[in-house]
Design a protein around this motif. Structure first.
Motif, PDB file in Angstrom:
ATOM      1  N   CYS A 114      -8.872  11.821  18.126  1.00 16.66           N
ATOM      2  CA  CYS A 114      -9.390  11.411  16.830  1.00 16.66           C
ATOM      3  C   CYS A 114      -9.614   9.912  16.794  1.00 16.66           C
ATOM      4  CB  CYS A 114      -8.404  11.780  15.715  1.00 16.66           C
ATOM      5  SG  CYS A 114      -8.248  13.540  15.487  1.00 16.66           S
ATOM      6  N   ALA A 115     -10.681   9.512  16.151  1.00 14.52           N
ATOM      7  CA  ALA A 115     -10.919   8.087  15.915  1.00 14.52           C
ATOM      8  C   ALA A 115     -10.006   7.676  14.760  1.00 14.52           C
ATOM      9  CB  ALA A 115     -12.381   7.874  15.550  1.00 14.52           C
ATOM     10  N   GLN A 116      -9.184   6.675  14.988  1.00 11.45           N
ATOM     11  CA  GLN A 116      -8.246   6.235  13.966  1.00 11.45           C
ATOM     12  C   GLN A 116      -8.891   5.172  13.090  1.00 11.45           C
ATOM     13  OE1 GLN A 116      -5.613   7.854  13.523  1.00 11.45           O
ATOM     14  NE2 GLN A 116      -5.601   8.980  15.416  1.00 11.45           N
ATOM     15  N   PRO A 117      -8.403   5.056  11.847  1.00 10.72           N
ATOM     16  CA  PRO A 117      -8.881   3.974  11.002  1.00 10.72           C
ATOM     17  C   PRO A 117      -8.410   2.627  11.567  1.00 10.72           C
ATOM     18  CG  PRO A 117      -7.169   5.234   9.893  1.00 10.72           C
ATOM     19  CD  PRO A 117      -7.437   5.898  11.196  1.00 10.72           C
ATOM     20  N   LEU A 155       2.202  12.785  10.321  1.00 11.71           N
ATOM     21  CA  LEU A 155       3.462  13.478  10.031  1.00 11.71           C
ATOM     22  C   LEU A 155       4.299  13.621  11.296  1.00 11.71           C
ATOM     23  CD1 LEU A 155       2.122  16.165   7.565  1.00 11.71           C
ATOM     24  CD2 LEU A 155       3.933  14.517   7.058  1.00 11.71           C
ATOM     25  N   GLN A 156       3.650  13.577  12.453  1.00 10.90           N
ATOM     26  CA  GLN A 156       4.335  13.733  13.730  1.00 10.90           C
ATOM     27  C   GLN A 156       4.857  12.397  14.274  1.00 10.90           C
ATOM     28  OE1 GLN A 156       1.209  14.675  12.927  1.00 10.90           O
ATOM     29  NE2 GLN A 156       0.659  16.623  13.853  1.00 10.90           N
ATOM     30  N   GLY A 157       4.698  11.310  13.527  1.00 10.86           N
ATOM     31  CA  GLY A 157       5.012   9.990  14.055  1.00 10.86           C
ATOM     32  C   GLY A 157       6.345   9.398  13.631  1.00 10.86           C
ATOM     33  N   GLU A 158       6.601   8.189  14.152  1.00  3.73           N
ATOM     34  CA  GLU A 158       7.845   7.459  13.893  1.00  3.73           C
ATOM     35  C   GLU A 158       8.021   7.105  12.417  1.00  3.73           C
ATOM     36  OE1 GLU A 158       7.640   3.877  16.196  1.00  3.73           O
ATOM     37  OE2 GLU A 158       7.021   4.952  17.989  1.00  3.73           O
ATOM     38  N   THR A 159       6.934   6.681  11.787  1.00  2.00           N
ATOM     39  CA  THR A 159       7.024   6.270  10.382  1.00  2.00           C
ATOM     40  C   THR A 159       7.423   7.446   9.509  1.00  2.00           C
ATOM     41  OG1 THR A 159       5.365   4.550  10.779  1.00  2.00           O
ATOM     42  CG2 THR A 159       5.778   5.163   8.486  1.00  2.00           C
ATOM     43  N   ALA A 160       6.832   8.595   9.751  1.00  2.00           N
ATOM     44  CA  ALA A 160       7.199   9.796   8.979  1.00  2.00           C
ATOM     45  C   ALA A 160       8.649  10.169   9.241  1.00  2.00           C
ATOM     46  CB  ALA A 160       6.281  10.963   9.325  1.00  2.00           C
ATOM     47  N   ALA A 161       9.070  10.109  10.502  1.00  6.49           N
ATOM     48  CA  ALA A 161      10.455  10.454  10.835  1.00  6.49           C
ATOM     49  C   ALA A 161      11.428   9.550  10.087  1.00  6.49           C
ATOM     50  CB  ALA A 161      10.679  10.353  12.343  1.00  6.49           C
ATOM     51  N   ARG A 162      11.064   8.276   9.970  1.00 12.05           N
ATOM     52  CA  ARG A 162      11.951   7.318   9.310  1.00 12.05           C
ATOM     53  C   ARG A 162      11.894   7.440   7.784  1.00 12.05           C
ATOM     54  NH1 ARG A 162      10.233   2.392   8.003  1.00 12.05           N
ATOM     55  NH2 ARG A 162       8.594   2.447   9.582  1.00 12.05           N
ATOM     56  N   LEU A 163      10.685   7.488   7.224  1.00 14.70           N
ATOM     57  CA  LEU A 163      10.541   7.443   5.765  1.00 14.70           C
ATOM     58  C   LEU A 163      10.686   8.797   5.070  1.00 14.70           C
ATOM     59  CD1 LEU A 163       7.664   4.841   5.382  1.00 14.70           C
ATOM     60  CD2 LEU A 163      10.125   4.490   5.129  1.00 14.70           C
ATOM     61  N   LEU A 164      10.520   9.864   5.829  1.00 19.35           N
ATOM     62  CA  LEU A 164      10.657  11.198   5.233  1.00 19.35           C
ATOM     63  C   LEU A 164      11.947  11.883   5.672  1.00 19.35           C
ATOM     64  CD1 LEU A 164       6.970  12.469   5.577  1.00 19.35           C
ATOM     65  CD2 LEU A 164       8.044  11.297   3.631  1.00 19.35           C
ATOM     66  N   ALA A 165      12.812  11.140   6.349  1.00 19.29           N
ATOM     67  CA  ALA A 165      14.097  11.697   6.793  1.00 19.29           C
ATOM     68  C   ALA A 165      14.872  12.218   5.589  1.00 19.29           C
ATOM     69  CB  ALA A 165      14.911  10.632   7.516  1.00 19.29           C
ATOM     70  N   ARG A 183      -4.103  -0.467   9.353  1.00 12.74           N
ATOM     71  CA  ARG A 183      -3.835   0.509   8.313  1.00 12.74           C
ATOM     72  C   ARG A 183      -3.176   1.772   8.858  1.00 12.74           C
ATOM     73  NH1 ARG A 183      -8.894   1.205   4.577  1.00 12.74           N
ATOM     74  NH2 ARG A 183      -7.286   2.051   3.236  1.00 12.74           N
ATOM     75  N   TYR A 184      -3.095   1.892  10.166  1.00 10.09           N
ATOM     76  CA  TYR A 184      -2.574   3.099  10.788  1.00 10.09           C
ATOM     77  C   TYR A 184      -1.185   2.811  11.342  1.00 10.09           C
ATOM     78  CZ  TYR A 184      -2.385   7.325  13.607  1.00 10.09           C
ATOM     79  OH  TYR A 184      -2.026   8.524  14.138  1.00 10.09           O
ATOM     80  N   LEU A 185      -0.190   3.500  10.802  1.00 11.22           N
ATOM     81  CA  LEU A 185       1.196   3.294  11.223  1.00 11.22           C
ATOM     82  C   LEU A 185       1.581   4.340  12.266  1.00 11.22           C
ATOM     83  CD1 LEU A 185       2.563   2.838   7.608  1.00 11.22           C
ATOM     84  CD2 LEU A 185       1.986   1.042   9.244  1.00 11.22           C
ATOM     85  N   PRO A 186       2.498   4.008  13.160  1.00 16.29           N
ATOM     86  CA  PRO A 186       2.888   4.968  14.204  1.00 16.29           C
ATOM     87  C   PRO A 186       3.625   6.179  13.651  1.00 16.29           C
ATOM     88  CG  PRO A 186       4.271   3.001  14.285  1.00 16.29           C
ATOM     89  CD  PRO A 186       3.232   2.776  13.240  1.00 16.29           C
ATOM     90  N   PRO A 205       0.818  -1.212   0.000  1.00 13.66           N
ATOM     91  CA  PRO A 205       0.000   0.000   0.000  1.00 13.66           C
ATOM     92  C   PRO A 205       0.853   1.264   0.000  1.00 13.66           C
ATOM     93  CG  PRO A 205      -0.077  -1.057   2.146  1.00 13.66           C
ATOM     94  CD  PRO A 205       0.724  -1.953   1.248  1.00 13.66           C
ATOM     95  N   ALA A 206       0.281   2.315  -0.527  1.00 13.02           N
ATOM     96  CA  ALA A 206       0.880   3.642  -0.409  1.00 13.02           C
ATOM     97  C   ALA A 206       0.630   4.114   1.022  1.00 13.02           C
ATOM     98  CB  ALA A 206       0.245   4.592  -1.410  1.00 13.02           C
ATOM     99  N   ILE A 207       1.452   5.040   1.484  1.00 11.16           N
ATOM    100  CA  ILE A 207       1.283   5.588   2.831  1.00 11.16           C
ATOM    101  C   ILE A 207       0.931   7.060   2.707  1.00 11.16           C
ATOM    102  CG2 ILE A 207       2.338   6.029   5.076  1.00 11.16           C
ATOM    103  CD1 ILE A 207       4.295   3.728   4.437  1.00 11.16           C
ATOM    104  N   LEU A 208      -0.180   7.436   3.297  1.00 10.60           N
ATOM    105  CA  LEU A 208      -0.616   8.825   3.309  1.00 10.60           C
ATOM    106  C   LEU A 208      -0.258   9.425   4.660  1.00 10.60           C
ATOM    107  CD1 LEU A 208      -2.109  11.088   1.821  1.00 10.60           C
ATOM    108  CD2 LEU A 208      -4.192  10.292   2.951  1.00 10.60           C
ATOM    109  N   PHE A 209       0.634  10.413   4.653  1.00  7.09           N
ATOM    110  CA  PHE A 209       1.037  11.119   5.860  1.00  7.09           C
ATOM    111  C   PHE A 209       0.154  12.355   6.015  1.00  7.09           C
ATOM    112  CE2 PHE A 209       4.820   8.842   4.465  1.00  7.09           C
ATOM    113  CZ  PHE A 209       5.192   8.197   5.631  1.00  7.09           C
ATOM    114  N   PHE A 210      -0.315  12.582   7.233  1.00  6.64           N
ATOM    115  CA  PHE A 210      -1.238  13.681   7.488  1.00  6.64           C
ATOM    116  C   PHE A 210      -0.980  14.277   8.857  1.00  6.64           C
ATOM    117  CE2 PHE A 210      -3.004  10.036   9.485  1.00  6.64           C
ATOM    118  CZ  PHE A 210      -3.746  10.484  10.552  1.00  6.64           C
TER     119      PHE A 210
END
Length: 131
Positions: free
Chosen positions: A121-124, A37-47, A128-131, A4-9
Motif C-alpha cells: 500500500c502507498a502510505q500517506p 491496527l497491527q502496529g506498535e502505536t496501536a499495541a501501545r495506545l489500545l492496550a 502522518r503515518y505512525l508505526p 491530531p487524532a489518530i485513526l487506526f485501520f
C-alpha cells in the motif's frame, strides 16, 4: 492547533488503505494521523482494550484519549475534513447508532471483496503515518 487524532485501520486491507489516503487528501488542517491496527502505536495506545485485535473496526483516538469506533469514528472523521464532508455527513448523525453500525459492519465484513488485499500500500505522508 491541538494534537491530531489518530485513526487506526487494517493495514492489510486495500479498501482501508484507500480510505486513509482519501481522508489524508481532504485533511488540509492535518487533524488526523494514521496507524495500523497491527502496529506498535496501536499495541501501545489500545492496550487493555479489545479494539487492537478487531481488524473489522476502525478506531479513532481523539486528542483527549477518547476512543470512537465504527460509524461514530467515521462520522467524527467526516466532521474533521474540509467542506463539504462535514455537511454531507450531518444527516447520518440523525440515524440511531445501531442502524449506522449495521451499515458499517456490512461494509467491513465485505471490504476485502470490494478491493482485494494489497501487495504493498502507498502510505500517506510519513509524518502522518505512525508505526
Amino acid at each position: 492547533m491541538s494534537a491530531p487524532a489518530i485513526l487506526f485501520f487494517d493495514a492489510d486491507c486495500a479498501f482501508c488503505d484507500s480510505r486513509v489516503r482519501w481522508i489524508a487528501e481532504r485533511d488540509p488542517e492535518l487533524r488526523f494521523q494514521f496507524a495500523p491496527l497491527q502496529g506498535e502505536t496501536a499495541a501501545r495506545l489500545l492496550a487493555g482494550t479489545t479494539l487492537s485485535a478487531d481488524l473489522n473496526t476502525m478506531v479513532l483516538r481523539q486528542p483527549d484519549g477518547t476512543l470512537l469506533t465504527r460509524s461514530d469514528a467515521a462520522l467524527a472523521v467526516a466532521r474533521g475534513l474540509a467542506a463539504p464532508w462535514p455537511w454531507l455527513s450531518a444527516p447520518a448523525r440523525l440515524l440511531p447508532r445501531p442502524v449506522r453500525d449495521a451499515a458499517y459492519n456490512l461494509v467491513a465484513r465485505h471490504r476485502h471483496q470490494l478491493t482485494g488485499t494489497p501487495a504493498a500500500c502507498a502510505q500517506p505522508d510519513p509524518a502522518r503515518y505512525l508505526p
